[in-house]
Design a protein around this motif. Structure first.
Motif, PDB file in Angstrom:
ATOM      1  N   ARG A  87      -6.479  -1.073 -12.275  1.00 35.43           N
ATOM      2  CA  ARG A  87      -5.978  -1.928 -11.199  1.00 35.43           C
ATOM      3  C   ARG A  87      -5.976  -3.413 -11.563  1.00 35.43           C
ATOM      4  O   ARG A  87      -5.985  -4.283 -10.711  1.00 35.43           O
ATOM      5  N   LYS A  88      -5.979  -3.704 -12.862  1.00 35.21           N
ATOM      6  CA  LYS A  88      -5.874  -5.076 -13.347  1.00 35.21           C
ATOM      7  C   LYS A  88      -4.654  -5.168 -14.252  1.00 35.21           C
ATOM      8  O   LYS A  88      -4.359  -4.260 -15.008  1.00 35.21           O
ATOM      9  N   VAL A  89      -3.965  -6.298 -14.165  1.00 34.50           N
ATOM     10  CA  VAL A  89      -2.833  -6.569 -15.039  1.00 34.50           C
ATOM     11  C   VAL A  89      -3.218  -7.751 -15.925  1.00 34.50           C
ATOM     12  O   VAL A  89      -3.519  -8.833 -15.425  1.00 34.50           O
ATOM     13  N   PHE A  90      -3.240  -7.520 -17.230  1.00 33.44           N
ATOM     14  CA  PHE A  90      -3.553  -8.562 -18.201  1.00 33.44           C
ATOM     15  C   PHE A  90      -2.227  -9.172 -18.653  1.00 33.44           C
ATOM     16  O   PHE A  90      -1.420  -8.486 -19.290  1.00 33.44           O
ATOM     17  N   LEU A  91      -1.990 -10.421 -18.290  1.00 36.65           N
ATOM     18  CA  LEU A  91      -0.759 -11.114 -18.679  1.00 36.65           C
ATOM     19  C   LEU A  91      -1.011 -11.742 -20.043  1.00 36.65           C
ATOM     20  O   LEU A  91      -1.743 -12.728 -20.153  1.00 36.65           O
ATOM     21  N   THR A  92      -0.434 -11.154 -21.075  1.00 35.91           N
ATOM     22  CA  THR A  92      -0.816 -11.484 -22.446  1.00 35.91           C
ATOM     23  C   THR A  92       0.078 -12.496 -23.152  1.00 35.91           C
ATOM     24  O   THR A  92      -0.389 -13.168 -24.069  1.00 35.91           O
ATOM     25  N   LYS A  93       1.344 -12.573 -22.743  1.00 34.37           N
ATOM     26  CA  LYS A  93       2.239 -13.474 -23.486  1.00 34.37           C
ATOM     27  C   LYS A  93       3.428 -13.869 -22.620  1.00 34.37           C
ATOM     28  O   LYS A  93       4.035 -13.030 -21.972  1.00 34.37           O
ATOM     29  N   LEU A  94       3.748 -15.151 -22.643  1.00 34.68           N
ATOM     30  CA  LEU A  94       4.929 -15.684 -21.964  1.00 34.68           C
ATOM     31  C   LEU A  94       5.930 -16.098 -23.034  1.00 34.68           C
ATOM     32  O   LEU A  94       5.599 -16.881 -23.927  1.00 34.68           O
ATOM     33  N   VAL A  95       7.144 -15.539 -22.954  1.00 42.04           N
ATOM     34  CA  VAL A  95       8.187 -15.872 -23.924  1.00 42.04           C
ATOM     35  C   VAL A  95       9.413 -16.362 -23.155  1.00 42.04           C
ATOM     36  O   VAL A  95      10.012 -15.606 -22.393  1.00 42.04           O
ATOM     37  N   VAL A  96       9.719 -17.651 -23.340  1.00 39.02           N
ATOM     38  CA  VAL A  96      10.906 -18.244 -22.718  1.00 39.02           C
ATOM     39  C   VAL A  96      11.756 -18.838 -23.839  1.00 39.02           C
ATOM     40  O   VAL A  96      11.307 -19.763 -24.532  1.00 39.02           O
ATOM     41  N   PRO A  97      12.959 -18.306 -24.045  1.00 36.06           N
ATOM     42  CA  PRO A  97      13.818 -18.840 -25.108  1.00 36.06           C
ATOM     43  C   PRO A  97      14.107 -20.321 -24.886  1.00 36.06           C
ATOM     44  O   PRO A  97      14.219 -20.779 -23.745  1.00 36.06           O
ATOM     45  N   GLU A  98      14.235 -21.064 -25.969  1.00 39.12           N
ATOM     46  CA  GLU A  98      14.484 -22.503 -25.850  1.00 39.12           C
ATOM     47  C   GLU A  98      15.831 -22.806 -25.221  1.00 39.12           C
ATOM     48  O   GLU A  98      16.053 -23.913 -24.737  1.00 39.12           O
ATOM     49  N   GLU A  99      16.725 -21.824 -25.175  1.00 41.96           N
ATOM     50  CA  GLU A  99      18.026 -22.025 -24.530  1.00 41.96           C
ATOM     51  C   GLU A  99      17.904 -22.165 -23.011  1.00 41.96           C
ATOM     52  O   GLU A  99      18.807 -22.669 -22.352  1.00 41.96           O
ATOM     53  N   ILE A 100      16.796 -21.692 -22.451  1.00 43.33           N
ATOM     54  CA  ILE A 100      16.563 -21.855 -21.013  1.00 43.33           C
ATOM     55  C   ILE A 100      15.904 -23.217 -20.838  1.00 43.33           C
ATOM     56  O   ILE A 100      14.726 -23.395 -21.115  1.00 43.33           O
ATOM     57  N   THR A 101      16.694 -24.180 -20.388  1.00 38.64           N
ATOM     58  CA  THR A 101      16.232 -25.570 -20.375  1.00 38.64           C
ATOM     59  C   THR A 101      15.739 -26.055 -19.014  1.00 38.64           C
ATOM     60  O   THR A 101      15.272 -27.183 -18.903  1.00 38.64           O
ATOM     61  N   ASP A 102      15.840 -25.227 -17.991  1.00 38.82           N
ATOM     62  CA  ASP A 102      15.370 -25.622 -16.664  1.00 38.82           C
ATOM     63  C   ASP A 102      13.870 -25.891 -16.724  1.00 38.82           C
ATOM     64  O   ASP A 102      13.079 -25.012 -17.078  1.00 38.82           O
ATOM     65  N   GLU A 103      13.479 -27.114 -16.368  1.00 33.47           N
ATOM     66  CA  GLU A 103      12.078 -27.524 -16.468  1.00 33.47           C
ATOM     67  C   GLU A 103      11.162 -26.692 -15.571  1.00 33.47           C
ATOM     68  O   GLU A 103       9.994 -26.488 -15.898  1.00 33.47           O
ATOM     69  N   ASN A 104      11.671 -26.246 -14.445  1.00 31.13           N
ATOM     70  CA  ASN A 104      10.844 -25.505 -13.493  1.00 31.13           C
ATOM     71  C   ASN A 104      10.870 -23.997 -13.716  1.00 31.13           C
ATOM     72  O   ASN A 104      10.206 -23.262 -13.003  1.00 31.13           O
ATOM     73  N   PHE A 105      11.639 -23.543 -14.710  1.00 33.21           N
ATOM     74  CA  PHE A 105      11.792 -22.101 -14.893  1.00 33.21           C
ATOM     75  C   PHE A 105      10.471 -21.401 -15.160  1.00 33.21           C
ATOM     76  O   PHE A 105      10.169 -20.388 -14.549  1.00 33.21           O
TER      77      PHE A 105
END
Length: 98
Positions: free
Chosen positions: A33-51
């Protein structure tokens, strides 16, 4: 982010969304019942600062709806939770400090 659809790809163990043809994802593992958030990957093409923040908020909302706890092992996600400690502290398992 309101019109962006987040998919839980359980086969690859990642929450994902596509923005302008580019895949952003948050990888995870789950246990007791736990979710381990291990990695965030956002391509550099996504330029929205708040994304990044909006993406993390949306994923945390999904986890909260499932009544699960979250353990942030990704530095970006841990930093977000640290900045928004009061809003998300009930999602952290007992004994987990950020």
């Amino acid at each position: 982010m309101n019109d962006v659809i987040i998919k839980d790809n359980s086969f690859l163990r990642q929450f994902e969304t596509t923005v302008n043809g580019h895949l952003a994802r948050i990888e995870y593992s789950s246990q007791e019942r736990k979710v381990f958030l291990t990695k965030l990957v956002v391509p550099e093409e996504i330029t929205d600062e708040n994304f990044r923040e909006n993406f993390i908020k949306a994923v945390l909302s999904i986890i909260q709806e499932r009544n699960l706890r979250v353990v942030p092992t990704s530095p970006h996600i841990a930093g977000f939770l640290r900045k928004n400690r009061l809003q998300y502290k009930e999602m952290l398992p007992i004994g987990i400090r950020i």
